[in-house]
Design a protein around this motif. Structure first.
Motif, PDB file in Angstrom:
ATOM      1  N   TYR A 180      57.916  32.658  60.768  1.00  0.00           N
ATOM      2  CA  TYR A 180      58.234  31.314  60.281  1.00  0.00           C
ATOM      3  C   TYR A 180      57.975  31.199  58.784  1.00  0.00           C
ATOM      4  N   ARG A 181      56.905  31.852  58.307  1.00  0.00           N
ATOM      5  CA  ARG A 181      56.613  31.802  56.878  1.00  0.00           C
ATOM      6  C   ARG A 181      57.722  32.471  56.074  1.00  0.00           C
ATOM      7  N   THR A 184      60.913  30.169  56.219  1.00  0.00           N
ATOM      8  CA  THR A 184      60.895  28.859  55.549  1.00  0.00           C
ATOM      9  C   THR A 184      60.314  28.896  54.136  1.00  0.00           C
ATOM     10  N   GLY A 185      59.497  29.902  53.839  1.00  0.00           N
ATOM     11  CA  GLY A 185      58.829  29.946  52.546  1.00  0.00           C
ATOM     12  C   GLY A 185      57.562  29.118  52.481  1.00  0.00           C
ATOM     13  N   SER A 186      57.224  28.420  53.560  1.00  0.00           N
ATOM     14  CA  SER A 186      56.031  27.583  53.596  1.00  0.00           C
ATOM     15  C   SER A 186      54.841  28.386  54.108  1.00  0.00           C
ATOM     16  N   THR A 187      53.662  28.114  53.569  1.00  0.00           N
ATOM     17  CA  THR A 187      52.446  28.793  54.017  1.00  0.00           C
ATOM     18  C   THR A 187      51.548  27.873  54.833  1.00  0.00           C
ATOM     19  N   ARG A 188      52.077  26.737  55.275  1.00  0.00           N
ATOM     20  CA  ARG A 188      51.298  25.789  56.075  1.00  0.00           C
ATOM     21  C   ARG A 188      51.867  25.713  57.489  1.00  0.00           C
ATOM     22  N   MET A 207      48.048  31.911  55.471  1.00  0.00           N
ATOM     23  CA  MET A 207      48.547  30.588  55.784  1.00  0.00           C
ATOM     24  C   MET A 207      47.372  29.654  56.072  1.00  0.00           C
ATOM     25  N   GLY A 215      57.072  19.640  55.430  1.00  0.00           N
ATOM     26  CA  GLY A 215      57.003  20.859  54.644  1.00  0.00           C
ATOM     27  C   GLY A 215      56.292  22.016  55.312  1.00  0.00           C
ATOM     28  N   ALA A 216      55.937  21.868  56.590  1.00  0.00           N
ATOM     29  CA  ALA A 216      55.252  22.943  57.299  1.00  0.00           C
ATOM     30  C   ALA A 216      56.247  24.028  57.715  1.00  0.00           C
ATOM     31  N   ALA A 217      55.743  25.231  57.895  1.00  0.00           N
ATOM     32  CA  ALA A 217      56.598  26.326  58.362  1.00  0.00           C
ATOM     33  C   ALA A 217      57.005  26.093  59.815  1.00  0.00           C
ATOM     34  N   VAL A 240      61.516  20.670  61.076  1.00  0.00           N
ATOM     35  CA  VAL A 240      60.551  21.738  61.289  1.00  0.00           C
ATOM     36  C   VAL A 240      60.626  22.205  62.740  1.00  0.00           C
TER      37      VAL A 240
END
Length: 243
Positions: A180-181, A184-188, A207, A215-217, A240
């Motif tokens: 998922y990271r 999406t590029g998100s680390t949360r 993460m 904005g979460a992955a 998400v």
């Protein structure tokens, strides 16, 4: 609620449809796979397994693995151990006996003919030094042919964005969160429920766990939660995915 009951409660009637990815997504997937295509091209195996109503014969399974092993030897690096873990032969013999005993116990619920065929399937793998103790983290035609098909079937049937395998629950979760990271590029990661274990796994791959879905992955929650539909709806509004 029991997890299996939760699945039954959300099951839809019908045979299901294998989804077709949008052309742009399919093209991107094809491009990403190009670097490994030469190593993991299972067409070099030559043999094919055909699943029929009467089931697979033991000699068909053995012939497939023989062909897969020959194809793997043409691509595996000489400096590697053939993608097998180096273990003492005595341990392999003892471990094989344990696995055969466990398989015999599992086969007890089957009809006699099916139980005998199941035990023979297990023997094909556990009594072969090249098939047991595999290290599938190293790219190989043999591992790609087996694991790739095992993962691709549920991925396509249920329309999952990706598929992975693991040896235990925490490893599976870390692979999932990492995917998922990357996607999406998100680390949360947004957690609904006890966040301690998820936070510990997330920390291992850079993460952090949060309760904010924006904005979460992905959102992680238990399948048996009574408010699962509300969690899924809120996640969908934020764009998400829910795991």
């Amino acid at each position: 609620m029991d997890p299996l009951a939760a699945i039954d409660a959300r099951r839809s009637p019908g045979v299901g449809v294998v989804p077709r990815p949008p052309p742009a997504d399919a093209a991107r997937k094809w491009l990403r796979e190009l670097p490994a295509r030469g190593i993991l091209d299972t067409r070099s195996v030559g043999a094919r397994i055909s699943f029929t109503r009467v089931g697979l014969r033991v000699d068909e399974l053995r012939a497939f693995f023989d062909a897969a092993k020959r194809a793997a030897k043409k691509s595996e690096k000489i400096c590697e151990s053939g993608n097998t873990y180096g273990v003492n032969r005595a341990f392999a013999a003892v471990n094989a006996a344990v696995m055969r005993a466990e398989a015999a116990a599992d086969a007890a619920v089957l009809a006699p003919d099916d139980a005998a065929r199941f035990r023979a399937f297990v023997d094909v793998v556990v009594l072969d030094a090249e098939l047991r103790n595999r290290n599938p983290l190293h790219p190989s035609v043999l591992d790609a042919a087996v694991i790739g098909n095992l993962l691709d079937f549920p991925k396509a049937a249920f329309g999952f964005p990706f598929a992975c395998y693991a040896t235990d629950g925490r490893e599976a979760l870390s692979l999932c969160l990492y995917s998922y990271r990357q996607r999406t590029g998100s680390t949360r990661v947004a957690v609904r429920g006890d966040a301690a274990e998820v936070a510990a796994v997330a920390a291992r791959i850079g993460m952090t766990a949060t309760d904010d879905v924006i904005g979460a992955a992905c959102v992680v929650c238990a399948l048996e939660r009574a408010d699962l539909e509300e969690i899924a709806a809120a996640a969908a509004r934020a764009g998400v995915a829910v795991h």
